[in-house]
Write an enzyme that holds these catalytic residues in place. Structure first.
Site, short mmCIF file in Angstrom:
data_model
loop_
_atom_site.label_atom_id
_atom_site.label_comp_id
_atom_site.label_asym_id
_atom_site.label_seq_id
_atom_site.Cartn_x
_atom_site.Cartn_y
_atom_site.Cartn_z
N TRP A 1 21.06 -75.28 -63.80
CA TRP A 1 20.59 -76.59 -64.28
C TRP A 1 19.07 -76.65 -64.29
O TRP A 1 18.47 -77.25 -65.17
CB TRP A 1 21.16 -77.69 -63.38
CG TRP A 1 20.73 -79.08 -63.76
CD1 TRP A 1 21.30 -79.89 -64.69
CD2 TRP A 1 19.61 -79.81 -63.21
NE1 TRP A 1 20.62 -81.09 -64.76
CE2 TRP A 1 19.58 -81.07 -63.86
CE3 TRP A 1 18.65 -79.53 -62.25
CZ2 TRP A 1 18.62 -82.04 -63.57
CZ3 TRP A 1 17.69 -80.50 -61.97
CH2 TRP A 1 17.69 -81.74 -62.63
N HIS A 2 18.44 -76.01 -63.29
CA HIS A 2 16.99 -76.08 -63.17
C HIS A 2 16.27 -75.32 -64.26
O HIS A 2 15.13 -75.66 -64.58
CB HIS A 2 16.53 -75.58 -61.79
CG HIS A 2 16.60 -76.62 -60.73
ND1 HIS A 2 17.75 -76.93 -60.06
CD2 HIS A 2 15.65 -77.46 -60.24
CE1 HIS A 2 17.51 -77.89 -59.18
NE2 HIS A 2 16.25 -78.23 -59.27
N GLY A 3 16.89 -74.29 -64.80
CA GLY A 3 16.17 -73.59 -65.86
C GLY A 3 16.90 -72.38 -66.37
O GLY A 3 17.83 -71.88 -65.74
#
Lengths: 340, 468
Positions: free
Chosen positions: B327-329
């Site tokens: 989700w973060h990257g």
């Protein structure tokens, strides 16, 4: 409500203390003047060099000039004595000051002044004038340079910033406060623990963060981000920007002193192909060319030159060693017909 | 529009005045929705169009789930496809585009067109989770879907939260949207400290520390010492940046009459990795816990196959944190960082250390804290790395011997971290030992305002979490 009143009291008290300190110890009058204050100590090394060596051509630019032109070779090709003023991190504001307050005060100013720039740099007076660049500006600016303060600083501020500069002491002195804080934070520990004072620390930073030690992609992204300012719709509106820039002044100073101004538009890899350039940039260059030619200045546009291949670049802005030689040859060939 | 720019504050002042002049709740919501879309589409208008279309799709699907409960799975599946599909495309396309282009070339199609860069809409990851949480709760029957499109759209697009959270649950925000709101001066009294602290953390601390962090992380191969100092500085930077943003978001929401969830609770005081994630980006942690962690664990525990206890303890956190990393990257560093925390949480659980452990002595507490803090800093070293190769090269080379230049820069980084963390430590101690409305607190906020005036630039680097 009580807490808000305590906060407001503390804020007013701190401001009054700040103001009293400035009034008593620094002898600064209130309200303050918007924009930085410059003294009359101006570097005259270029003037001194010109007086001693009488160069017929002066090149001015930033690191693109430094990495892009072999001035010894250029001088030989053109049979001209050349002074190369390549100041990394400089912009058109600093170039204007150097021309006005240094070069033109020489006993025999040069016959040719060649400015090396990229895209909308010549009409971006607010570029490279704040923070760390303020020191460079200060070296060439005089207290009487009101036009400098107006165009490079005040014009870049919105009305709230101008009011804060005049009436809110911490905002007015923010660059001085930050550079003082930065000085103590940056240099204290290395000085006391490693016996490495300011000069030693600066040299360490320059060596460690030299471009050969940097990840190419990160360096490239940082360069692109730093130049975003030059590609906004406002920056690329030539007709709007030119009258509030230093370009008309540079042209006027050259004309009055019988110096032929030559503006060299450099190539960069921001838009590796002409087809990728935004229409606003293309029309900016057309307008710039017309303006310079109307004012008897020479415009040399290398931005889409087919001889300058992408593999001649070290990063998006600067040539590598081979690129420097190739560009110097190209420049000499292009300049020669324009020289008297 | 950035929260630290003048344009935003002019916009917000206008919104505030007009919003509170409107008496009728429905018109207030409509106006706020319009303002939210204007805010979101300010730089790139088509983003607002994308937001609108996906919001409309989810609204219709949620209503369909309510009206035709027998087909809930189908509608939920469609919603997952749309939301995760959009997220996957915008977030991960660039990650795979090079490989896709090579594959296309191998198959005989020209692959160059696949190399076009896809621009990631700001806040996409945040509002996607908001919508997914809403849809999942509706599908489970734990939430009644709202019948008003405007209310639902406002829940998704609420501008103080849209670009970087907090990821408020519909149970928190929707009732407030659906209630009458009248101006109360308490909104102002509660919000101004948050706004000042938020701007202070962002403009003064995060933006100042960012400079040295960016320098160190731009090196080809820094030594381990430099990497450690850079990671330590980044530990401060990311907390100041993200919690600063959240403070501003909460302050703005309060001025509009909305109470939103706190997102940070002194995360660097955590004694265990589980405790860290109960304190860091709290709304994301709760989302992951409720929609990933608990369902996986429930399935493992209820399954007819008797899974071993160690698997039941370890698989849920590892999968959950893997999803968190994704989700973060779109990058291996984020995935490894997520897995790193998954393994860490599992390890602590396997050796019997609970999230809420309370060591018996101050010394043991200190040791537990020091170990956890080192884990946190190491985690951020992975997170911030430009690539996994870059990080691995540093560890493989094992450059312990440092040159004078590196020692000098490491000391500068340490000095910057100490200097800029001091105000946060003072605030934490003041909050703990002094009354919240003490004069010293007031002086602190006054000094914070002066510091903001000194440090504010006309152009400010954007929040780190902006592009997630």
């Amino acid at each position: 409500m009580k807490f808000l009143l305590k906060f407001l009291s503390a804020l007013i008290l701190l401001n009054i203390l700040f103001y009293l300190y400035l009034l008593v110890y620094k002898n600064i009058s209130y309200p303050f003047q918007a924009g930085p204050q410059f003294d009359d100590n101006i570097r005259t090394n270029y003037q001194d060099y010109i007086n001693e060596n009488h160069p017929s051509m002066v090149l001015i630019g930033d690191s693109m000039l430094q990495r892009g032109v072999n001035s010894d070779k250029l001088g030989q090709e053109l049979n001209q004595k050349i002074l190369n003023i390549a100041l990394p991190g400089s912009g058109s504001t600093l170039w204007y000051l150097i021309i006005k307050n240094d070069i033109l005060l020489a006993s025999t100013p040069p016959a040719y002044l060649v400015l090396f720039f990229r895209d909308s740099e010549l009409t971006a007076p607010g570029l490279r004038v704040q923070g760390q660049y303020l020191e460079q500006i200060d070296e060439f600016a005089a207290s009487s340079d009101r036009l400098l303060i107006q165009r490079a600083y005040i014009n870049q501020m919105n009305p709230m910033e101008i009011m804060a500069e005049k009436y809110f002491p911490p905002y007015s002195l923010r660059w001085k406060i930050r550079s003082t804080l930065d000085y103590y934070i940056r240099y204290s520990l290395p000085t006391y623990i490693l016996a490495c004072p300011q000069t030693c620390t600066n040299q360490a930073m320059a060596r460690l963060f030299g471009e050969n030690n940097l990840e190419p992609k990160i360096l490239s992204n940082a360069i692109d981000a730093g130049d975003d300012f030059l590609y906004t719709n406002k920056a690329l509106n030539f007709n709007q920007q030119v009258e509030i820039s230093f370009l008309p002044e540079i042209i006027r100073l050259c004309r009055e002193n019988h110096i032929q101004l030559i503006a060299v538009q450099m190539k960069t890899l921001r838009f590796p192909k002409a087809s990728l350039e935004p229409p606003t940039l293309k029309s900016y260059r057309v307008d710039l060319k017309e303006y310079l030619q109307k004012n008897n200045s020479i415009y040399l546009d290398f931005s889409n030159d087919s001889y300058i291949h992408n593999n001649l670049f070290f990063d998006p802005l600067h040539f590598n060693d081979e690129g420097k030689e190739v560009f110097t040859d190209l420049l000499a060939k292009t300049l020669r017909p324009h020289l008297r | 529009m950035s929260f630290t720019g003048l344009a935003f504050w002019v916009f917000f002042a206008f919104v505030l005045i007009v919003y509170w002049s409107i008496r009728e709740r429905r018109w207030q919501n409509a106006f706020l929705l319009l303002a939210s879309y204007l805010f979101y589409g300010w730089v790139t208008p088509w983003l607002a169009f994308l937001l609108g279309i996906s919001t409309l799709a989810d609204f219709l699907l949620s209503r369909s789930m309510h009206e035709k409960p027998a087909r809930t799975r189908l509608f939920m599946g469609l919603s997952l496809l749309i939301n995760l599909g959009v997220l996957a495309f915008f977030k991960y396309y660039n990650f795979f585009s090079l490989d896709l282009a090579k594959l296309a070339d191998t198959l005989g199609f020209g692959g160059d067109f696949l190399l076009v860069k896809v621009f990631l809409p700001a806040g996409l990851s945040f509002f996607t989770l908001k919508k997914l949480g809403y849809m999942i709760d509706v599908s489970r029957g734990t939430l009644q879907p709202t019948s008003t499109l405007v209310d639902f759209a406002l829940y998704v697009a609420f501008f103080p939260q849209i670009v970087a959270g907090p990821i408020d649950r519909p149970q928190k925000l929707l009732p407030q949207i659906e209630s009458q709101r009248k101006w109360n001066t308490q909104y102002f009294f509660n919000s101004w400290p948050l706004l000042i602290m938020g701007l202070f953390k962002k403009v003064v601390i995060a933006d100042s520390v960012k400079v040295i962090v960016d320098h160190i992380y731009s090196l080809n191969q820094p030594t381990l010492l430099l990497l450690s100092m850079g990671a330590l500085a980044f530990t401060l930077q990311i907390l100041a940046d993200f919690s600063g943003y959240t403070d501003i978001a909460r302050g703005l929401a309060l001025l509009l009459g909305f109470d939103t969830t706190e997102n940070f609770n002194f995360p660097y005081l955590a004694l265990t990795p589980g405790d860290f994630w109960n304190r860091w980006h709290i709304t994301l942690s709760i989302w992951l816990r409720d929609y990933i962690f608990f369902p996986i664990r429930r399935e493992l525990m209820r399954s007819r196959i008797k899974f071993p206890q160690w698997l039941v303890l370890t698989l849920p956190p590892i999968v959950t944190m893997f999803v968190s990393g994704l989700w973060h990257g779109a990058g291996w560093t984020y995935i490894v960082w997520g897995l790193y925390y998954g393994v860490l949480i599992s390890a602590y659980q396997l050796i019997g250390i609970r999230n809420d452990v309370k060591p018996k002595s101050y010394i043991m507490t200190g040791v537990a804290w020091a170990i956890m803090f080192c884990f946190i800093v190491f985690g951020w070293a992975i997170f911030r790395a430009p690539s996994l190769n870059w990080l691995l090269n540093i560890f493989w080379s094992l450059q312990f011997n440092t040159k004078p230049d590196e020692n000098t820069i490491a000391l500068i980084a340490l000095a910057i971290t100490i200097f800029y963390s001091t105000p946060l430590i003072i605030k934490m101690l003041a909050d703990r030992y002094l009354a919240r409305d003490s004069f010293l607190h007031a002086v602190y906020y006054a000094l914070a305002v002066l510091a903001i005036a000194v440090y504010i630039n006309s152009s400010s680097p954007d929040f780190i979490y902006f592009k997630f």
